[in-house]
Scaffold this active site. Structure first.
Site, short mmCIF file in Angstrom:
data_model
loop_
_atom_site.label_atom_id
_atom_site.label_comp_id
_atom_site.label_asym_id
_atom_site.label_seq_id
_atom_site.Cartn_x
_atom_site.Cartn_y
_atom_site.Cartn_z
N ARG A 49 7.92 6.63 -1.78
CA ARG A 49 8.07 6.44 -0.33
C ARG A 49 8.71 5.32 -0.13
O ARG A 49 9.37 5.18 0.95
CB ARG A 49 6.25 6.39 0.39
N ASN B 26 0.92 -1.15 0.00
CA ASN B 26 -0.04 0.17 0.06
C ASN B 26 0.89 1.44 0.12
O ASN B 26 0.67 2.20 0.83
CB ASN B 26 -0.93 -0.05 1.35
N PRO C 287 3.37 -11.49 -9.91
CA PRO C 287 2.48 -10.51 -8.86
C PRO C 287 1.61 -9.69 -9.38
O PRO C 287 1.88 -9.14 -10.63
CB PRO C 287 3.81 -9.84 -8.26
N ASP D 179 -0.85 -6.55 -8.67
CA ASP D 179 -0.95 -5.44 -7.85
C ASP D 179 -2.26 -4.50 -8.82
O ASP D 179 -2.74 -5.06 -9.69
CB ASP D 179 0.09 -4.49 -7.56
N ARG E 278 3.81 -1.15 8.73
CA ARG E 278 4.74 -1.99 7.98
C ARG E 278 5.81 -2.50 9.13
O ARG E 278 6.57 -3.63 8.89
CB ARG E 278 5.36 -1.52 6.85
N LYS F 97 0.77 -11.50 -3.08
CA LYS F 97 1.59 -10.50 -3.96
C LYS F 97 2.90 -10.25 -3.41
O LYS F 97 3.90 -10.36 -4.17
CB LYS F 97 0.67 -9.22 -4.06
#
Length: 279
Positions: A125, A120, A229, A231, A170, A212
């Site tokens: 970032r 997310n 994967p 997303d 996280r 994922k």
């Protein structure tokens, strides 16, 4: 171009390769493009300056040639893979736009931790969090860079210790991963040889690691090239380009195809022009 040392640069000949696409397509987060077009960064505990001149890649680093030959996946026939991907009409524009990408063979722990951080999140970032993680807990390797911290360094920490990283929820996942790896619950060294489904199940023992993230780690850090994967970007691509799913012919190189599709969907300024052969 920044100079690391008086070492003679390693030269790799990689036809059809794009250094910029490969280092900036969201599979690795520790490379910075310099004003002269070279890239300064680190892989594991090795820093390097890398630049491209046509088909020639020049690497200045303290690591061995074998390290970088493995990192850039030099044993894989990317020409054959590009032909396979381009043979799918819906993917031909993606292959034309992003066919210079190679899937890097990164350190397994670094890939796992990086994609735990990626959840997310966006690339800017993610890059910032990883940079702060390395500066705070990694060993200096020169040039203002630090090595990626090993799991042993993080296993004894608390989420509060990771607060300066600004990684949010996280942090708890990252510490759980470090503890399970150092405690032997998850054996990273065994993952390359396991069938993909078993390797995925091993990683999903870690708090916060779903399919994922596990597939990203397996693809970029453990050599499971069949991982694909999914997303938000790939979900859109499947709906738009492959509504009937991934063609069976792509199964062995699904991960490489995924990176081409991902970069095409995210970075192609005009997909309509790409489809027309103008991009």
């Amino acid at each position: 171009m920044q100079q690391l040392s008086a070492l003679s640069p390693l030269r790799l000949c990689l036809p059809g390769f794009s250094l910029a696409q490969t280092l900036c397509c969201g599979q690795a987060f520790r490379w910075r493009e310099q004003e002269d077009g070279s890239f300064l960064g680190a892989a594991g505990a090795h820093r390097a300056v890398i630049r491209q001149r046509g088909e020639e890649i020049l690497i200045e680093s303290d690591a061995s040639p074998a390290f970088w030959e493995n990192y850039f996946d030099c044993r894989t026939d990317y020409e054959a893979i590009r032909r396979t991907v381009a043979s799918i009409p819906a993917l031909e524009p993606a292959c034309r736009f992003a066919g210079g990408i190679r899937v890097l063979r990164q350190d397994g722990w670094e890939a796992l931790a990086s994609f735990i951080i990626s959840q997310n999140n966006n690339i800017k970032r993610i890059t910032g969090i990883i940079e702060r993680l390395c500066c705070q807990f990694g060993e200096p390797i020169g040039g203002g860079l630090c090595a990626f911290p090993p799991p042993e360094r993080l296993a004894g920490l608390s989420p509060e210790d990771l607060a300066p990283l600004r990684s949010g929820f996280r942090a708890r996942y990252l510490i759980d991963a470090a503890r399970q790896v150092t405690g032997g619950t998850v054996d990273l060294a065994a993952l390359p040889a396991l069938p993909t489904a078993e390797a995925r199940a091993e990683l999903m023992k870690i708090v916060g690691v779903g399919k994922k993230v596990a597939d990203c780690a397996l693809l970029f850090g453990f050599g499971h090239g069949d991982c694909f994967p999914v997303d938000v970007w790939i979900g859109r691509a499947l709906a738009e380009l492959l509504p009937e799913g991934l063609p069976p012919s792509l199964a062995p190189c699904a991960g490489i195809a995924q990176q081409m599709i991902f970069h095409y969907m995210r970075a192609c300024p005009d997909r309509a022009a790409a489809k027309a052969g103008e991009c």
